[in-house]
Design an enzyme around this catalytic site. Structure first.
Site, mmCIF file in Angstrom:
data_model
loop_
_atom_site.group_PDB
_atom_site.id
_atom_site.type_symbol
_atom_site.label_atom_id
_atom_site.label_comp_id
_atom_site.label_asym_id
_atom_site.label_seq_id
_atom_site.Cartn_x
_atom_site.Cartn_y
_atom_site.Cartn_z
ATOM 1 N N ASP A 127 0.852 -1.184 0.000
ATOM 2 C CA ASP A 127 0.000 0.000 0.000
ATOM 3 C C ASP A 127 0.886 1.232 0.000
ATOM 4 O O ASP A 127 1.941 1.236 0.639
ATOM 5 C CB ASP A 127 -0.905 -0.005 1.246
ATOM 6 C CG ASP A 127 -2.109 0.902 1.096
ATOM 7 O OD1 ASP A 127 -1.921 2.114 0.878
ATOM 8 O OD2 ASP A 127 -3.250 0.406 1.212
ATOM 9 N N GLU A 162 -15.881 -4.250 -19.057
ATOM 10 C CA GLU A 162 -17.189 -4.687 -18.579
ATOM 11 C C GLU A 162 -18.317 -3.698 -18.866
ATOM 12 O O GLU A 162 -19.498 -4.037 -18.751
ATOM 13 C CB GLU A 162 -17.134 -4.923 -17.065
ATOM 14 C CG GLU A 162 -16.969 -3.646 -16.263
ATOM 15 C CD GLU A 162 -16.895 -3.886 -14.763
ATOM 16 O OE1 GLU A 162 -17.152 -5.016 -14.333
ATOM 17 O OE2 GLU A 162 -16.564 -2.937 -14.041
ATOM 18 N N ARG A 217 -11.177 -2.563 -9.187
ATOM 19 C CA ARG A 217 -11.548 -1.830 -10.387
ATOM 20 C C ARG A 217 -11.000 -2.563 -11.599
ATOM 21 O O ARG A 217 -9.849 -3.000 -11.606
ATOM 22 C CB ARG A 217 -10.995 -0.394 -10.356
ATOM 23 C CG ARG A 217 -11.689 0.523 -9.363
ATOM 24 C CD ARG A 217 -13.083 0.901 -9.838
ATOM 25 N NE ARG A 217 -13.752 1.809 -8.921
ATOM 26 C CZ ARG A 217 -14.552 1.421 -7.939
ATOM 27 N NH1 ARG A 217 -14.755 0.125 -7.740
ATOM 28 N NH2 ARG A 217 -15.140 2.308 -7.166
ATOM 29 N N THR A 273 -11.650 -7.704 -7.282
ATOM 30 C CA THR A 273 -12.971 -7.157 -6.960
ATOM 31 C C THR A 273 -12.871 -5.645 -6.791
ATOM 32 O O THR A 273 -13.788 -5.018 -6.265
ATOM 33 C CB THR A 273 -13.545 -7.767 -5.666
ATOM 34 O OG1 THR A 273 -12.607 -7.551 -4.597
ATOM 35 C CG2 THR A 273 -13.809 -9.242 -5.818
ATOM 36 N N HIS A 306 -19.941 -7.616 -11.218
ATOM 37 C CA HIS A 306 -19.860 -6.435 -10.356
ATOM 38 C C HIS A 306 -20.821 -6.567 -9.171
ATOM 39 O O HIS A 306 -21.545 -5.622 -8.834
ATOM 40 C CB HIS A 306 -20.193 -5.188 -11.169
ATOM 41 C CG HIS A 306 -19.361 -3.998 -10.800
ATOM 42 N ND1 HIS A 306 -18.437 -3.449 -11.642
ATOM 43 C CD2 HIS A 306 -19.301 -3.257 -9.677
ATOM 44 C CE1 HIS A 306 -17.857 -2.413 -11.061
ATOM 45 N NE2 HIS A 306 -18.368 -2.280 -9.865
ATOM 46 N N ASP A 324 -14.619 -10.078 -10.473
ATOM 47 C CA ASP A 324 -15.921 -9.425 -10.350
ATOM 48 C C ASP A 324 -15.962 -8.185 -11.225
ATOM 49 O O ASP A 324 -17.034 -7.673 -11.524
ATOM 50 C CB ASP A 324 -16.188 -9.042 -8.893
ATOM 51 C CG ASP A 324 -17.614 -8.554 -8.673
ATOM 52 O OD1 ASP A 324 -18.552 -9.263 -9.079
ATOM 53 O OD2 ASP A 324 -17.792 -7.455 -8.106
#
Length: 333
Positions: A175, A266, A237, A235, A297, A261
């Site tokens: 991170d 998409e 972006r 899951t 999504h 997802d």
């Protein structure tokens, strides 16, 4: 306060109507059509519009809305990629979102995708329905004792770190702003740079913000640094991943299982029923792989999350009407 609610599904109406009883000064009209430049004129006479992640709140849409006196755009989602924020700001429009409606729901879905893709649960389910009890091609990896690499350790990433710990995994975090409290709590074993996370992780899950720097952070170069047979989950972006590079990684065996997802292409599919169409797209390509599981999504999609989305959205609408402060961290501009 009059709000026009775009892109209405039955679950949207149910969750908002349930909460609306506590907001007597707010009136919502629902339309099934999505927010686009062609449908923006429907908002004539309304104070605000409410839209979702698949809306088109670009410059033209916003200019039309502003021309009809709409001052508030309520995004009932965490992301605001669909909104041209600088244009909204220039037009004097407020844009709000729901920054954290259910971190646990998304984290649980991410682990569900990882398990399903890794253990080929979707393939086994379909075989049993056809009275085929053969196990060929269904072998997976035991997660206990393996290493999970979580990219982005905000609320969602932190929730997944805790889940991975419950599976007996070692957890690496990466991170830009490490949360050292997670290390102190034993939720994250250590923070490392991206390249080291790629090299050491057996499972990699994306929860980073999407911006110009992070777009396609998962590409041919980063995939080449990963372990052979890595379990990959997104899951976050879709734009975080170069889909063609992902496909090449799957074909080469570098990525042993993938749970998605979201994906970069998409847009035309999100929340649309295209069952009667022949789709020539990366969607069809990805769905053809036995070690890939895809959902539309829906990682957020729990009763609790829908309730929180409704409450925060209506709180923001009420705050705008009263000239009060918005819900913390919900204001985009």
């Amino acid at each position: 306060m009059k709000i026009l609610f775009y892109g209405t599904a039955s679950y949207d109406k149910d969750s908002f109507n349930k909460e609306l009883k506590s907001y007597p000064n707010i009136k919502i009209d629902y339309v099934e059509t999505n927010l686009t430049p062609m449908t923006a004129a429907l908002a004539r006479g309304y104070d605000a519009v409410c839209a979702f992640v698949n809306a088109d709140a670009g410059a033209m849409t916003l200019e039309i809305l502003a021309g009809f006196g709409v001052k508030l755009v309520l995004m009932r989602c965490a992301g605001f990629d669909a909104v041209n924020v600088p244009v909204a700001k220039d037009l004097g429009m407020k844009v709000t979102r729901v920054p954290a409606y259910s971190p646990q729901a998304i984290a649980e879905h991410a682990m569900g995708l990882a398990l399903c893709a890794n253990r080929r649960i979707h393939k086994g389910y379909n075989r049993v329905r056809d009275n085929d009890f053969n196990l060929e091609g269904l072998v997976g990896e035991t997660l206990y004792g393996k290493t999970a690499g979580i990219i982005g350790t905000g609320r969602i990433g932190a929730a997944l770190c805790r889940i991975c710990k419950g599976f007996g995994m070692k957890v690496l975090g990466s991170d830009l702003y490490p949360n050292m409290q997670l290390v102190e709590e034993g939720v994250v074993d250590e923070y490392v740079e991206y390249d080291e996370l790629y090299r050491r992780s057996d499972l990699i899950s994306l929860h980073a913000f999407l911006n110009d720097e992070s777009r396609h952070m998962i590409n041919d170069d980063s995939i080449a640094k990963m372990k052979d047979g890595v379990i990959f989950v997104n899951t976050g972006r879709g734009g975080l991943v170069d889909t063609q590079a992902l496909i090449r990684g799957i074909l080469s065996g570098k990525i042993g299982a993938a749970g998605l997802d979201v994906y970069d292409e998409e847009g035309p599919n999100v929340y649309q029923d295209r069952a009667g169409e022949v789709i020539d797209s990366v969607t069809s390509r990805l769905c053809s792989f036995p070690n890939v599981v895809m959902t539309s999504h829906q990682a957020f999609f729990t009763k609790e999350a829908l309730g929180e989305i409704a409450r925060v959205t209506l709180d923001n609408a009420q705050a705008f009407a009263n000239g009060a402060d918005f819900v913390e961290r919900s204001v985009v501009c």
